[in-house]
Scaffold this motif. Structure first.
Motif, mmCIF file in Angstrom:
data_model
loop_
_atom_site.group_PDB
_atom_site.id
_atom_site.type_symbol
_atom_site.label_atom_id
_atom_site.label_comp_id
_atom_site.label_asym_id
_atom_site.label_seq_id
_atom_site.Cartn_x
_atom_site.Cartn_y
_atom_site.Cartn_z
ATOM 1 N N ALA A 186 0.902 -1.377 -0.245
ATOM 2 C CA ALA A 186 0.012 0.099 -0.015
ATOM 3 C C ALA A 186 0.974 1.266 -0.109
ATOM 4 O O ALA A 186 1.339 1.632 1.214
ATOM 5 C CB ALA A 186 -1.031 0.002 1.382
ATOM 6 N N PRO A 187 1.059 1.673 -1.238
ATOM 7 C CA PRO A 187 2.075 3.013 -1.187
ATOM 8 C C PRO A 187 1.313 4.121 -0.652
ATOM 9 O O PRO A 187 0.103 4.418 -0.953
ATOM 10 C CB PRO A 187 2.373 3.078 -2.696
ATOM 11 C CG PRO A 187 1.764 1.956 -3.253
ATOM 12 C CD PRO A 187 0.830 1.668 -2.557
ATOM 13 N N GLY A 188 1.981 5.099 -0.216
ATOM 14 C CA GLY A 188 1.858 6.520 -0.199
ATOM 15 C C GLY A 188 2.074 7.136 -1.501
ATOM 16 O O GLY A 188 2.026 6.583 -2.360
ATOM 17 N N THR A 189 2.207 8.533 -1.302
ATOM 18 C CA THR A 189 2.213 9.424 -2.477
ATOM 19 C C THR A 189 3.766 8.949 -3.190
ATOM 20 O O THR A 189 4.709 9.263 -2.688
ATOM 21 C CB THR A 189 2.248 10.857 -2.263
ATOM 22 O OG1 THR A 189 0.897 10.947 -1.740
ATOM 23 C CG2 THR A 189 2.081 11.645 -3.721
ATOM 24 N N VAL A 190 3.380 8.811 -4.576
ATOM 25 C CA VAL A 190 4.749 8.233 -5.366
ATOM 26 C C VAL A 190 4.613 9.313 -6.400
ATOM 27 O O VAL A 190 3.544 9.415 -7.203
ATOM 28 C CB VAL A 190 4.763 7.008 -5.723
ATOM 29 C CG1 VAL A 190 6.028 6.449 -6.407
ATOM 30 C CG2 VAL A 190 4.316 5.902 -4.574
ATOM 31 N N MET A 191 5.734 10.122 -6.819
ATOM 32 C CA MET A 191 5.882 10.960 -7.885
ATOM 33 C C MET A 191 5.696 10.227 -9.110
ATOM 34 O O MET A 191 6.824 9.978 -9.756
ATOM 35 C CB MET A 191 7.042 11.961 -7.642
ATOM 36 C CG MET A 191 6.848 12.712 -6.544
ATOM 37 S SD MET A 191 8.253 13.658 -6.010
ATOM 38 C CE MET A 191 9.024 12.649 -5.253
ATOM 39 N N GLY A 216 9.183 13.292 5.977
ATOM 40 C CA GLY A 216 9.400 14.517 5.412
ATOM 41 C C GLY A 216 9.537 14.532 3.961
ATOM 42 O O GLY A 216 9.927 15.502 3.372
ATOM 43 N N ARG A 217 9.014 13.446 3.336
ATOM 44 C CA ARG A 217 9.176 13.564 1.863
ATOM 45 C C ARG A 217 8.275 12.413 1.237
ATOM 46 O O ARG A 217 7.738 11.539 2.293
ATOM 47 C CB ARG A 217 10.804 12.940 1.580
ATOM 48 C CG ARG A 217 11.206 11.443 1.954
ATOM 49 C CD ARG A 217 12.371 11.110 1.407
ATOM 50 N NE ARG A 217 12.655 9.736 1.814
ATOM 51 C CZ ARG A 217 12.182 8.392 1.359
ATOM 52 N NH1 ARG A 217 11.434 8.465 0.399
ATOM 53 N NH2 ARG A 217 12.730 7.284 2.008
ATOM 54 N N LEU A 218 8.251 12.538 -0.019
ATOM 55 C CA LEU A 218 7.156 11.310 -0.431
ATOM 56 C C LEU A 218 8.049 10.143 -0.900
ATOM 57 O O LEU A 218 9.022 10.159 -0.774
ATOM 58 C CB LEU A 218 6.759 11.830 -1.897
ATOM 59 C CG LEU A 218 5.851 13.366 -1.527
ATOM 60 C CD1 LEU A 218 5.128 14.078 -2.927
ATOM 61 C CD2 LEU A 218 4.829 13.179 -0.431
ATOM 62 N N LEU A 219 7.367 9.306 -1.689
ATOM 63 C CA LEU A 219 7.980 7.861 -1.784
ATOM 64 C C LEU A 219 8.622 7.714 -3.145
ATOM 65 O O LEU A 219 8.251 8.608 -4.186
ATOM 66 C CB LEU A 219 7.005 6.644 -1.691
ATOM 67 C CG LEU A 219 6.717 6.504 -0.335
ATOM 68 C CD1 LEU A 219 7.751 6.110 0.438
ATOM 69 C CD2 LEU A 219 5.914 7.623 0.538
ATOM 70 N N GLU A 220 9.386 6.906 -3.358
ATOM 71 C CA GLU A 220 10.131 6.625 -4.891
ATOM 72 C C GLU A 220 9.557 5.300 -5.572
ATOM 73 O O GLU A 220 9.235 4.543 -4.495
ATOM 74 C CB GLU A 220 11.527 6.877 -4.900
ATOM 75 C CG GLU A 220 11.989 8.057 -4.600
ATOM 76 C CD GLU A 220 13.312 8.194 -4.253
ATOM 77 O OE1 GLU A 220 14.231 7.076 -4.522
ATOM 78 O OE2 GLU A 220 13.882 9.332 -3.645
ATOM 79 N N ASP A 247 4.749 3.759 2.965
ATOM 80 C CA ASP A 247 4.461 5.169 2.980
ATOM 81 C C ASP A 247 5.006 6.307 3.878
ATOM 82 O O ASP A 247 4.486 7.144 4.337
ATOM 83 C CB ASP A 247 2.809 5.174 3.438
ATOM 84 C CG ASP A 247 2.737 4.755 5.053
ATOM 85 O OD1 ASP A 247 3.599 4.310 5.573
ATOM 86 O OD2 ASP A 247 1.621 4.689 5.679
ATOM 87 N N GLY A 248 6.198 5.936 4.178
ATOM 88 C CA GLY A 248 7.177 6.886 4.771
ATOM 89 C C GLY A 248 6.681 6.907 6.280
ATOM 90 O O GLY A 248 6.843 8.047 7.059
ATOM 91 N N GLY A 249 5.705 6.330 6.778
ATOM 92 C CA GLY A 249 4.815 6.292 8.150
ATOM 93 C C GLY A 249 3.503 7.248 8.452
ATOM 94 O O GLY A 249 3.060 7.386 9.276
ATOM 95 N N LEU A 250 3.043 7.598 7.074
ATOM 96 C CA LEU A 250 1.851 8.406 6.807
ATOM 97 C C LEU A 250 0.705 7.618 7.666
ATOM 98 O O LEU A 250 0.139 8.148 8.470
ATOM 99 C CB LEU A 250 1.523 8.508 5.464
ATOM 100 C CG LEU A 250 0.292 9.241 5.128
ATOM 101 C CD1 LEU A 250 0.442 10.725 5.580
ATOM 102 C CD2 LEU A 250 -0.275 9.026 3.671
ATOM 103 N N THR A 251 0.438 6.286 7.614
ATOM 104 C CA THR A 251 -0.456 5.773 8.066
ATOM 105 C C THR A 251 -0.347 5.367 9.659
ATOM 106 O O THR A 251 -1.360 5.032 10.336
ATOM 107 C CB THR A 251 -1.120 4.408 7.645
ATOM 108 O OG1 THR A 251 0.100 3.675 7.219
ATOM 109 C CG2 THR A 251 -1.608 4.773 6.307
#
Ligand code: NAD
Length: 279
Positions: A186-191, A216-220, A247-251
């Protein structure tokens, strides 16, 4: 690696799909990329190392159409005695941000692409999966943080992505006895290019979103693909039915909310100083 081992990735010529193909290449003999637009990434594919390029085969297929999928499955499974090892349901996307903009037709379309297609695709390959003698067989479904929390909008997409998590658990429970594992990433925001329209209407959207992410950043794309490769690997052979957020910890928690509760006020203070404060 089994000589005939095959991976199938839907939405495979999209940005995340292609990254997944790169990450699965070392453990699969052939990687089939199913996509509406199989030529989209021909330039990116031609820039890959030759040994990866040689493994990739693109197949035109609308994954919302069960008959197109069973045709694609027939083509793939007749390819040099292919033996299915990994199926990644990655095709997905959304255009409708809120219930106000939704209609029954757009609701059906988004549910069809983001949920039904994963079942149709699993169904098209299920029998071959059962027959496959691969020692490490798995399905990986690409959901989203939208399928976990309800605050991100895109209601049909979010509903479908939540359903995809439950569908995955059902495969895990029913098909474990055939040696088939099923897990979710389940990804967070990936550019990726999926954000093209949003960027056109709000060029600062990525900058706005960063503050919600504990890292403090989005995902790759490679971070998502790395998680898929892990779940597909021998190292994850005991992992079945999980949802792994990338998700870099978002959830886990959002810093602006934590700040409202004063949780982040103690930065730089030692525990003794905090506890010495009057309550
Ligand atoms: N980019 C993000 O921020 C993000 C975040 C969370 C989850 N995801 C999920 O990751 C997956 C990949 O997204 P992406 O960012 O790489 O998007 P993308 O638009 O680059 O890739 C999606 C691919 O799916 C293909 N596709 C669309 N409809 C199809 C259909 N009917 N049949 C076959 N192929 C079809 C598209 O042609 C495209 O190549 C999606 O499931 C998406 O929901 C993305």
């Amino acid at each position: 690696m089994d000589e005939q081992s095959v991976a199938v990735i839907t939405g495979g010529t999209g940005d995340i799909g292609l990254a997944i193909a790169r990450h699965l290449a070392p453990t699969h003999l052939n990687i089939f990329l199913l996509d509406l637009d199989p030529d989209k990434s021909s330039q990116s594919i031609s820039n890959l190392p030759r040994e990866i390029q040689e493994k990739i085969i693109t197949v035109q297929c609308d994954v919302t159409d069960p008959s197109a999928l069973s045709q694609a499955a027939k083509t793939i499974l007749s390819f040099k005695g292919a033996s299915l090892k990994t199926l990644v349901n990655n095709a997905g996307g959304t255009k409708i941000a809120s219930l106000h903009e939704m209609s029954p037709l757009t609701w059906q379309k988004e549910i069809s692409l983001n949920l039904n297609a994963a079942y149709f695709c699993f169904d098209a390959f299920a029998e071959a999966f059962k027959q496959s003698t691969e020692p490490c067989k798995s399905v990986i479904n690409i959901s989203s943080v939208n399928g976990i929390l309800g605050t991100f909008g895109n209601p049909a997409y979010s509903t479908a992505k939540a359903g995809l998590i439950q569908f995955t658990r059902t495969i895990a429970a029913e098909y474990g006895r055939y040696g088939i594992r099923a897990n979710v990433v389940a990804p967070g925001t990936v550019m990726t290019s999926a954000w093209k329209e949003k960027i056109e209407s709000n060029p600062g959207v990525f900058e706005d979103l960063k503050k919600w992410y504990p890292l403090g950043r989005l995902l790759e794309v490679d971070e998502v693909a790395g998680a898929v490769a892990f779940l597909a690997s021998e190292q994850a052979k005991g992992v079945n039915g999980v949802c792994l957020p990338v998700d870099g910890g978002l959830t886990a928690g959002m810093p602006p909310v934590a700040r409202s509760f004063g949780t982040l006020d103690y930065e730089g203070l030692r525990a003794s100083q905090i506890y010495a404060r009057p309550l």
